[in-house]
Motif scaffolding. Structure first.
Motif, PDB file in Angstrom:
ATOM      1  N   ASN A  21      32.325  61.932  32.145  1.00  0.00           N
ATOM      2  CA  ASN A  21      32.525  63.704  32.040  1.00  0.00           C
ATOM      3  C   ASN A  21      34.120  64.370  32.180  1.00  0.00           C
ATOM      4  OD1 ASN A  21      29.448  63.770  33.770  1.00  0.00           O
ATOM      5  ND2 ASN A  21      30.146  64.045  31.544  1.00  0.00           N
ATOM      6  N   LEU A  22      34.610  64.460  33.217  1.00  0.00           N
ATOM      7  CA  LEU A  22      36.072  64.658  33.512  1.00  0.00           C
ATOM      8  C   LEU A  22      37.362  63.989  32.807  1.00  0.00           C
ATOM      9  CD1 LEU A  22      37.359  65.487  37.074  1.00  0.00           C
ATOM     10  CD2 LEU A  22      38.558  65.255  34.628  1.00  0.00           C
ATOM     11  N   ILE A  23      37.531  63.490  32.573  1.00  0.00           N
ATOM     12  CA  ILE A  23      38.409  62.688  31.882  1.00  0.00           C
ATOM     13  C   ILE A  23      38.242  63.307  30.191  1.00  0.00           C
ATOM     14  CG2 ILE A  23      39.720  60.566  30.906  1.00  0.00           C
ATOM     15  CD1 ILE A  23      39.397  60.144  33.976  1.00  0.00           C
ATOM     16  N   PRO A  24      36.416  62.075  29.665  1.00  0.00           N
ATOM     17  CA  PRO A  24      36.681  62.084  28.387  1.00  0.00           C
ATOM     18  C   PRO A  24      36.404  63.870  27.739  1.00  0.00           C
ATOM     19  CG  PRO A  24      34.973  61.091  29.347  1.00  0.00           C
ATOM     20  CD  PRO A  24      36.018  61.103  30.027  1.00  0.00           C
ATOM     21  N   ALA A 173      25.500  72.154  26.981  1.00  0.00           N
ATOM     22  CA  ALA A 173      25.056  71.641  28.733  1.00  0.00           C
ATOM     23  C   ALA A 173      23.407  71.025  28.819  1.00  0.00           C
ATOM     24  CB  ALA A 173      24.980  73.028  29.679  1.00  0.00           C
ATOM     25  N   ILE A 174      22.746  71.558  27.798  1.00  0.00           N
ATOM     26  CA  ILE A 174      20.789  71.151  28.034  1.00  0.00           C
ATOM     27  C   ILE A 174      21.028  69.731  27.114  1.00  0.00           C
ATOM     28  CG2 ILE A 174      18.684  72.006  27.541  1.00  0.00           C
ATOM     29  CD1 ILE A 174      19.676  74.570  28.497  1.00  0.00           C
ATOM     30  N   PHE A 175      21.106  69.908  26.055  1.00  0.00           N
ATOM     31  CA  PHE A 175      21.545  68.942  24.724  1.00  0.00           C
ATOM     32  C   PHE A 175      22.272  67.885  25.002  1.00  0.00           C
ATOM     33  CE2 PHE A 175      19.090  73.281  23.304  1.00  0.00           C
ATOM     34  CZ  PHE A 175      18.605  73.274  23.517  1.00  0.00           C
ATOM     35  N   SER A 176      23.069  68.334  25.230  1.00  0.00           N
ATOM     36  CA  SER A 176      24.741  67.003  24.899  1.00  0.00           C
ATOM     37  C   SER A 176      24.846  66.866  25.704  1.00  0.00           C
ATOM     38  CB  SER A 176      26.019  67.783  24.112  1.00  0.00           C
ATOM     39  OG  SER A 176      25.545  68.450  22.459  1.00  0.00           O
ATOM     40  N   TYR A 181      22.091  62.327  28.351  1.00  0.00           N
ATOM     41  CA  TYR A 181      22.716  61.039  29.478  1.00  0.00           C
ATOM     42  C   TYR A 181      21.658  60.153  30.056  1.00  0.00           C
ATOM     43  CZ  TYR A 181      27.631  62.310  29.333  1.00  0.00           C
ATOM     44  OH  TYR A 181      28.924  61.701  29.055  1.00  0.00           O
ATOM     45  N   ILE A 182      19.921  61.313  30.203  1.00  0.00           N
ATOM     46  CA  ILE A 182      19.261  60.702  30.279  1.00  0.00           C
ATOM     47  C   ILE A 182      18.277  59.405  29.321  1.00  0.00           C
ATOM     48  CG2 ILE A 182      16.247  60.986  30.806  1.00  0.00           C
ATOM     49  CD1 ILE A 182      16.788  64.240  31.640  1.00  0.00           C
TER      50      ILE A 182
END
Length: 252
Positions: A21-24, A173-176, A181-182
């Motif tokens: 998350n943070l880096i990419p 946040a919701i879809f992407s 991630y699930i």
């Protein structure tokens, strides 16, 4: 299932939040200030190439080892990236903003490649995809919060944010992120790290189309050529393209 409290797993969540998350995310946002969304998506499709190399050296799983097939696929992928980078390097040098933007997206692909291999451990620990996704996103939020407070100071511009911007952030946040991630951790569990990362193959085509339709971007022959070679590389790594080749008959 209760959320895990084992310190080892919590540290693993922090590492996943950092690398996935943070880096990419930071590199992609920075890179797309210099290059189009279509080109960024093509470069992001190199994630499985990085994942294949990382998996070979970081795991003992025989299904993740580098053989002639995967090495050939990686070479094709590198050729595709070279096609994308070469015109810009020849014209503006490594100090150019566009080249730095492309390198940033490649750095994000490498970070994703490391993360997808590392993420294999959650299934082995019996952690469900929902729990793994929750832990990773919460960890990345914790890591990002002090940076946002220090550098962005969101309270200074929050009242000026438009409804379109809020809708865009919620959609991502919701879809992407949350739902994606699930599915991501479910794919790692069932298909392995390298194969799970192959889903990035479909991103360039959709991103280029959306960029043309909504952002007035132009798809160049260089971008298409680079995407073709990267796509061939991914298909060779996956082994799917080789199934269509004629098989040698016994005794010949």
């Amino acid at each position: 299932m209760r959320f895990p409290t084992n310190p080892k797993i919590l540290i693993a969540f922090l590492f996943m939040g950092l690398m996935n998350n943070l880096i990419p995310f930071s590199l992609i946002v920075a890179g797309q200030t210099e290059i189009s969304s279509g080109l960024a998506s093509v470069l992001n499709a190199t994630t499985p190439l990085f994942a294949a190399v990382v998996a070979h050296f970081a795991t003992k799983d025989p299904t993740e080892r580098l053989g002639p097939k995967r090495i050939s696929g990686i070479i094709l992928g590198i050729l595709g990236v070279s096609i994308l980078l070469s015109p810009k390097i020849g014209n503006i040098g490594f100090s150019g903003g566009e080249v730095l933007g492309q390198i940033a997206i490649l750095g994000a692909g490498l970070s994703y490649g490391i993360a997808v291999v590392f993420g294999r451990r959650f299934a082995k620990e019996g952690i469900t995809p929902v729990t793994a996704a929750t832990g990773q996103v919460c960890a990345s939020t914790i890591l990002m919060l002090p940076l946002i407070v220090v550098f962005d100071q969101p309270w200074t511009f929050l009242p000026q944010i438009s409804q379109d911007a809020i809708f865009s952030v919620l959609s991502i946040a919701i879809f992407s992120t949350a739902i994606a991630y699930i599915l991501y951790f479910e794919l790692i569990k069932s298909a392995g790290a390298t194969n799970a990362s192959l889903v990035t193959l479909i991103i360039p085509a959709s991103a280029m189309l959306l960029g043309v339709l909504f952002l007035d971007e132009i798809v160049t022959l260089t971008m298409i050529a680079g995407m073709v070679f990267i796509g061939l590389g991914l298909l060779v790594i996956d082994g799917r393209i080789l199934r269509f080749l004629p098989k040698k008959k016994p005794g010949i």
